[in-house]
Design an enzyme around this catalytic site. Sequence first.
Site, PDB file in Angstrom:
ATOM      1  N   TRP A 150      50.186  72.013  24.177  1.00 40.58           N
ATOM      2  CA  TRP A 150      49.286  72.991  24.806  1.00 40.58           C
ATOM      3  C   TRP A 150      50.040  74.218  25.310  1.00 40.58           C
ATOM      4  CZ3 TRP A 150      44.411  74.306  26.426  1.00 40.58           C
ATOM      5  CH2 TRP A 150      44.317  75.158  27.526  1.00 40.58           C
ATOM      6  N   ASN A 204      49.220  77.857  27.770  1.00 41.70           N
ATOM      7  CA  ASN A 204      48.374  78.916  28.349  1.00 41.70           C
ATOM      8  C   ASN A 204      49.251  80.119  28.664  1.00 41.70           C
ATOM      9  OD1 ASN A 204      48.600  76.643  30.506  1.00 41.70           O
ATOM     10  ND2 ASN A 204      48.046  78.339  31.799  1.00 41.70           N
ATOM     11  N   ASP A 205      49.215  80.674  29.836  1.00 42.40           N
ATOM     12  CA  ASP A 205      49.781  82.002  30.112  1.00 42.40           C
ATOM     13  C   ASP A 205      51.151  82.299  29.505  1.00 42.40           C
ATOM     14  OD1 ASP A 205      47.821  81.291  31.903  1.00 42.40           O
ATOM     15  OD2 ASP A 205      48.977  81.753  33.676  1.00 42.40           O
ATOM     16  N   ARG A 259      50.191  81.984  43.876  1.00 40.63           N
ATOM     17  CA  ARG A 259      51.027  81.730  42.692  1.00 40.63           C
ATOM     18  C   ARG A 259      51.282  82.976  41.850  1.00 40.63           C
ATOM     19  NH1 ARG A 259      46.250  78.501  41.746  1.00 40.63           N
ATOM     20  NH2 ARG A 259      44.846  79.488  40.254  1.00 40.63           N
ATOM     21  N   GLU A 271      44.662  85.822  39.621  1.00 35.49           N
ATOM     22  CA  GLU A 271      45.856  85.163  39.077  1.00 35.49           C
ATOM     23  C   GLU A 271      46.710  86.182  38.322  1.00 35.49           C
ATOM     24  OE1 GLU A 271      44.240  80.691  38.224  1.00 35.49           O
ATOM     25  OE2 GLU A 271      43.861  82.097  36.625  1.00 35.49           O
ATOM     26  N   TRP A 289      39.383  80.051  29.879  1.00 34.74           N
ATOM     27  CA  TRP A 289      39.366  78.754  30.560  1.00 34.74           C
ATOM     28  C   TRP A 289      38.046  78.021  30.386  1.00 34.74           C
ATOM     29  CZ3 TRP A 289      43.378  76.097  31.322  1.00 34.74           C
ATOM     30  CH2 TRP A 289      44.591  76.681  31.689  1.00 34.74           C
TER      31      TRP A 289
HETATM   32  C1  FRU Z   1      46.312  81.194  34.856  1.00 32.85           C
HETATM   33  C2  FRU Z   1      46.896  80.037  35.635  1.00 32.85           C
HETATM   34  C3  FRU Z   1      47.930  80.539  36.613  1.00 32.85           C
HETATM   35  C4  FRU Z   1      48.772  79.329  36.829  1.00 32.85           C
HETATM   36  C5  FRU Z   1      48.784  78.706  35.458  1.00 32.85           C
HETATM   37  C6  FRU Z   1      48.837  77.211  35.462  1.00 32.85           C
HETATM   38  O1  FRU Z   1      45.820  80.853  33.617  1.00 32.85           O
HETATM   39  O2  FRU Z   1      45.867  79.319  36.285  1.00 32.85           O
HETATM   40  O3  FRU Z   1      47.389  81.082  37.780  1.00 32.85           O
HETATM   41  O4  FRU Z   1      50.057  79.657  37.265  1.00 32.85           O
HETATM   42  O5  FRU Z   1      47.605  79.127  34.814  1.00 32.85           O
HETATM   43  O6  FRU Z   1      49.016  76.714  34.179  1.00 32.85           O
END
Ligand code: FRU
Length: 597
Positions: free
Chosen positions: A143, A145-146, A263, A315, A403
């Site tokens: 997986w 994400n960011d 964060r 975020e 998301w």
């Molecule tokens: C954004 C987020 C961030 C966090 C990360 C966790 O997509 O929610 O805020 O650091 O993904 O995977």
Amino acid sequence: MIKNNTPNWFIRIFCVILAAGYLSCQSQNTQMKFEHPDSESTTIYINNPATYLLLPVEESSPMSQVYVQGDKDRMPIDVRLASGQVDYYAPFALPEGNDIIVAVKHAAGKPVLWDKIQLSDTFDKSNREKFRPVYHHAPQYGWMNDPNGMVYLDGEYHLFYQYNPYGSTWGNMHWGHAVSKDLVEWEHLPVAIAPDELGTVFSGNSIIDTENTAGFGKNALIAFYTSAGEMQSRSIAYSLDKGRTFTKYDKNPVVTSDIPDFRDPNVFYHQPTGKWIMVIAAGQEVQLYSSENLLDWAYESAFGEGYGNHGGVWECPDLLELPVAGEPGKTKWVLLLNINPGGIFGGSATQYFTGHFDGKTFTCESKPETEKWMDWGKDHYATVTWSNVPDNRVIGIAWMSNWQYANEVPTRQYRSANSVPREIGLYRDNNEYYLINNPVEELKKLRKNEQTFTAEVTDQYNIDSLLDTNEGAYELEIDFKGISADVFGLTLFNGKGDSVDLFYDRTEKRFYMDRNKSGKTDFSTDFPAVTYAPVKKSDNYTLRIFVDKTSIECFDGEGRFVMTNLVFPDEPYNRVTFYTKGGKFKVDPMKVYKLGL
Ligand code: FRU
């Protein structure tokens, strides 16, 4: 979603096992012995050295925890151990040597397919996905994400990213790592930063410490990330070998807070004050901190209350100074800010604010209720920019998902890709400043064969084959001229009934993308969608469209809008119909480039 990783359960399980005596079951694989496989806590005794324990994953199974006894440097991992069928395998690296004990804590009443667990010295990463993009960065497996920690150093663009190596759904956050010399071809590198007793490793950025202000070494690559444990705090790791290995700072965490969502640090050097600035997402605002040594941080200010969209948590901020097109010497500060949910088309999206930063405080110069969106699609999130890029270029990249359904999209070996890298600037319109987003020039290297089409469209005009062999990776560059129609555009489609409609409505002054019939859409009720971007009324437009298996990125010729949407067609769209609803226009020309590495 935050896990406390303290392995107390393991110690308890181990004691119970000792007291209860030894009940063993022989697996098909004679080098592993499974103790108490029918209970909620199973111990696997491994007698043969192997590189990996291949764990069978089933995405609909309950979560199990897996842990190596005696390996204090590694936290237990969460993995959905298969109980009915094996969707794919996850490689769990074993320590060297014999007599390794792996503990598994699993859900009551659900069997685990113990006989599917394997010892192996290899893990097959070769592609088994029909939807894997050709030229977009995506993890080989697992997986993503960011995008995180992006920084340029010695000829390499580093791209770290939120990564789960133990399944193709969110969890076990590590920083994955890839490098590229040209922002086009990506080399996959081993995981860069792994969870520790402070928590899993959430998003952040990196800088190059050219003057050794932190004392880790000249030109250290320093990563600032979120330690996501009981609370979220800021941690530091540095690399003295071009990102190949990292050492965690022994006084982590460096910034803490009582705010639960605290964060995604983003650090940059502010020349006029001679200080490093850290921007942190804190609930529904950002907080700014300053430092002279990158280690000790002082709170400066907050921004956000009453400004922009507050439909969700803020975020992944990024604060940057950008030149204004056509106004030599003029710059404005931009705060990129990702929000989830609250995005203009539902779920996650990137908003931004323009204004001024004096080294302590960011001041937004738009009216508080103004909402500015960086991308007008549904699949553009967590955008941040590279630091230390030569020639003052500002280059950003986004995670191409949302998301709302990121964990459900119909891929298995991996989930999610990043957008094409985009060069970012500003333009002024009526005393407001807006972002310009253009695909980076380097992408032209991908162009293989070129074909040119022209057409006068008074009703419909069909092109039956865009490319002789269409693997789903191509670019269209279309000049629409002499437009008298109010509504006109093109439909991209395939022979399986999948289509995407892209059109301008000059009355509404909008460009639209409709993916309701784009292919597989039923994995989430949030997926079918029509998205739109504002445009000026004009009698000519230029549109650049990047297609790559499961993504369509539409760029306005001047970079004034970009729209990023995922699609999952049964086969590539290889046909086009241009159409007008009253009035006419010319396609003069449309260039079709097959894209490939
Ligand atoms: C954004 C987020 C961030 C966090 C990360 C966790 O997509 O929610 O805020 O650091 O993904 O995977």
